[in-house]
Write a protein that holds these residues in place. Structure first.
Motif, short mmCIF file in Angstrom:
data_model
loop_
_atom_site.label_atom_id
_atom_site.label_comp_id
_atom_site.label_asym_id
_atom_site.label_seq_id
_atom_site.Cartn_x
_atom_site.Cartn_y
_atom_site.Cartn_z
N LEU A 218 0.83 -1.20 0.00
CA LEU A 218 0.00 0.00 0.00
C LEU A 218 0.86 1.25 0.00
N ALA A 219 1.96 1.19 -0.74
CA ALA A 219 2.84 2.35 -0.93
C ALA A 219 3.39 2.89 0.38
N GLY A 220 3.46 2.05 1.41
CA GLY A 220 3.99 2.49 2.69
C GLY A 220 3.06 3.35 3.49
N VAL A 221 1.79 3.46 3.12
CA VAL A 221 0.83 4.24 3.91
C VAL A 221 0.67 3.58 5.27
N SER A 222 0.86 4.32 6.34
CA SER A 222 0.89 3.69 7.65
C SER A 222 0.14 4.46 8.73
N VAL A 223 -0.34 5.67 8.44
CA VAL A 223 -1.05 6.44 9.46
C VAL A 223 -2.48 5.96 9.63
N VAL A 224 -3.18 5.70 8.52
CA VAL A 224 -4.55 5.22 8.58
C VAL A 224 -4.68 3.95 7.78
N ARG A 225 -5.70 3.17 8.11
CA ARG A 225 -6.00 1.94 7.38
C ARG A 225 -7.47 1.64 7.55
N MET A 226 -8.08 1.12 6.49
CA MET A 226 -9.51 0.85 6.52
C MET A 226 -9.75 -0.64 6.79
N GLY A 227 -10.96 -0.96 7.20
CA GLY A 227 -11.34 -2.36 7.39
C GLY A 227 -10.51 -3.05 8.45
N ALA A 228 -10.04 -4.24 8.10
CA ALA A 228 -9.29 -5.06 9.07
C ALA A 228 -7.79 -4.87 8.96
N GLN B 115 -6.14 9.86 15.50
CA GLN B 115 -6.90 9.36 14.37
C GLN B 115 -8.38 9.65 14.58
N LEU B 116 -9.03 10.22 13.56
CA LEU B 116 -10.47 10.48 13.57
C LEU B 116 -11.15 9.37 12.78
N ASN B 117 -12.02 8.63 13.44
CA ASN B 117 -12.60 7.42 12.88
C ASN B 117 -14.10 7.62 12.62
N LEU B 118 -14.45 7.98 11.39
CA LEU B 118 -15.84 8.09 10.98
C LEU B 118 -16.25 6.82 10.23
N GLN B 119 -17.48 6.73 9.81
CA GLN B 119 -17.97 5.49 9.23
C GLN B 119 -17.25 5.14 7.92
N GLU B 120 -17.15 6.07 7.00
CA GLU B 120 -16.45 5.82 5.75
C GLU B 120 -15.11 6.53 5.65
N LEU B 121 -14.86 7.47 6.55
CA LEU B 121 -13.68 8.33 6.46
C LEU B 121 -12.82 8.21 7.70
N TYR C 66 22.52 9.96 13.87
CA TYR C 66 21.49 10.99 13.77
C TYR C 66 20.24 10.40 13.12
N PHE C 67 19.08 10.54 13.78
CA PHE C 67 17.80 10.08 13.27
C PHE C 67 16.91 11.30 13.05
N PRO C 68 16.54 11.64 11.82
CA PRO C 68 15.70 12.81 11.58
C PRO C 68 14.32 12.64 12.21
N GLY C 69 13.63 13.75 12.39
CA GLY C 69 12.25 13.72 12.85
C GLY C 69 11.30 13.59 11.67
N GLU C 70 10.03 13.27 11.98
CA GLU C 70 9.07 13.09 10.90
C GLU C 70 7.67 13.48 11.36
N PHE C 71 6.95 14.10 10.44
CA PHE C 71 5.53 14.45 10.64
C PHE C 71 4.74 13.80 9.52
N ARG C 72 3.64 13.10 9.87
CA ARG C 72 2.81 12.42 8.87
C ARG C 72 1.36 12.89 9.00
N ILE C 73 0.70 12.98 7.85
CA ILE C 73 -0.73 13.28 7.83
C ILE C 73 -1.35 12.44 6.72
N GLY C 74 -2.49 11.81 7.02
CA GLY C 74 -3.08 10.91 6.04
C GLY C 74 -4.58 10.84 6.15
N ALA C 75 -5.21 10.27 5.12
CA ALA C 75 -6.66 10.12 5.07
C ALA C 75 -7.01 8.85 4.31
N GLY C 76 -8.14 8.27 4.67
CA GLY C 76 -8.63 7.08 3.98
C GLY C 76 -10.14 7.14 3.83
#
Length: 376
Positions: free
Chosen positions: A39-49, A186-192, A222-232
């Motif tokens: 899934l292209a490394g998408v890791s912030v949100v995931r749908m279903g199971a 994470q904001l968990n709505l029915q479809e979103l 040295y380990f850089p910091g990271e900020f992620r934002i995602g939607a499904g």
């Protein structure tokens, strides 16, 4: 109660980064969750199971135990140099029954080993070795029925070593350890679903145990910091069972930042080079054999993926996925690379088979997993 178990075997190219000011590690930023590869490394949100890679997703996930490993893989970088790398990891997440609110906890352990063997002559060779171990404990809670929050402290330790093989002797060694962390929501709505996470950068404490005759060559980790934002978003099924053709679309953007990089970061690849008799200089092989400076401005990696449930009947379920993401060039003036991913997941009478591929220019990653999943 739902339990799942997944064993993953990964094959892919890897690289180490070193310089005389900092040793740049990116291991805590990698998408190690096996379910994320296709899934292209998408890791912030995931749908279903599916299983997202943040603590905020724990209250909504099934109880999960995952084992994954990368067999030792050798890569002939140049006629004089051979690289070898391997990985092993365990992910465990559990729901916490309680009358107040939905909650979950998890533990992750991962170890990465890398070595580079450089033979400038037939009679002598140099080796660079790196070993990272990362351990984290996660806690997530669901509040207001739709919003979940997570906290994940991360402990990192490891060591680097440069040695000469003939005559065998250690040239320089460094051990290091430090603690960073990740916060997520994470904001968990029915479809979103909407997700966000922030991971603090890290410069671990290091202790050099051997010093070469002409000064230190291994840098401070040295380990850089990271900020992620995602939607499904989950679309309605096109057909009824057993062939529902239900699609989910996932998108995510990741931002790396380097605010504590007080001196220049250069990437040395995995190169070890003999200077004088038994000294070590890491560098990327270029026409002038010069180290290459890393781009330390904030960098973004957009990701988008599509997954579909093809078959869903009582004892059989088949899912497929595809995606793409653009990774910015690590070096100054280096072109961005576009990655393409595909994956498949089969569940048959409690057994699970997963496979995926990530391909880009001169890089290809394969993953295959076997496991079991049952409900009662």
């Amino acid at each position: 109660m739902t339990k799942s178990m997944l064993a993953i075997l990964c094959f892919y190219d890897a690289s180490a980064h070193a310089d005389n000011g900092f040793t740049y590690h990116s291991s805590i930023l990698e998408r190690e969750n096996p379910d994320s590869i296709g899934l292209a490394g998408v890791s912030v949100v995931r749908m279903g199971a599916g299983f997202a890679d943040t603590a905020a997703a724990l209250p909504l996930q099934k109880n999960t135990l995952q084992f994954f490993s990368q067999i030792p893989q050798k890569n002939d970088v140049t006629p004089l140099e051979t690289d070898s790398n391997s990985k092993f990891g365990v992910n465990l997440s559990l729901n916490i029954p309680n009358p107040l609110m939905a909650a979950g906890t998890g533990i992750k352990i991962r170890q990465s080993q890398f070595s580079s063997h450089f033979s400038p002559t037939k009679l002598n060779a140099l080796e660079y070795q790196n070993q990272d171990t990362e351990m984290s404990a996660s806690l997530g809670v669901l509040v207001f029925d739709e919003l979940s929050l997570g906290l994940e402290p991360i402990f990192v330790m490891g060591d680097e070593l440069v040695l000469q093989t003939s005559p065998w002797q250690k040239i320089e060694a460094t051990s290091y350890h430090g603690t960073t962390g990740r916060m997520s929501a994470q904001l968990n709505l029915q479809e979103l679903k909407l997700g966000v996470s922030w991971q603090k950068e890290l410069i671990p404490k290091s202790q050099r145990t051997l010093i070469p005759r002409e000064g230190s060559e291994i840098g401070t980790p040295y380990f850089p910091g990271e900020f992620r934002i995602g939607a499904g978003y989950a679309f309605p099924a096109i057909n009824s069972a057993p062939f529902p053709l239900q699609f989910n679309i996932l998108a995510e953007t990741n931002f790396l930042y380097f605010t504590k990089a007080q001196s220049k970061l250069v990437r040395a690849g995995s190169r070890v080079y003999q200077r004088g008799y038994a000294l070590y200089v890491p560098f990327d092989e270029t026409s002038s054999e010069q180290v290459q400076e890393l781009e330390t401005k904030a960098r973004a990696t957009p990701r988008i993926a599509l997954e579909t449930t093809l078959v869903d009947i009582n004892n059989f379920r088949c899912l497929a996925s595809t995606g793409m993401y653009t990774a910015p060039g690590m070096l100054k003036d280096e072109k961005d690379k576009t990655h393409y991913t595909v994956g498949a997941n089969l569940l048959l009478w409690g057994f699970r088979v997963a496979a995926s591929m990530d391909t880009a220019e001169n890089t290809r990653t394969y993953a295959i997993g076997l496991g079991a999943q049952y409900e009662k």
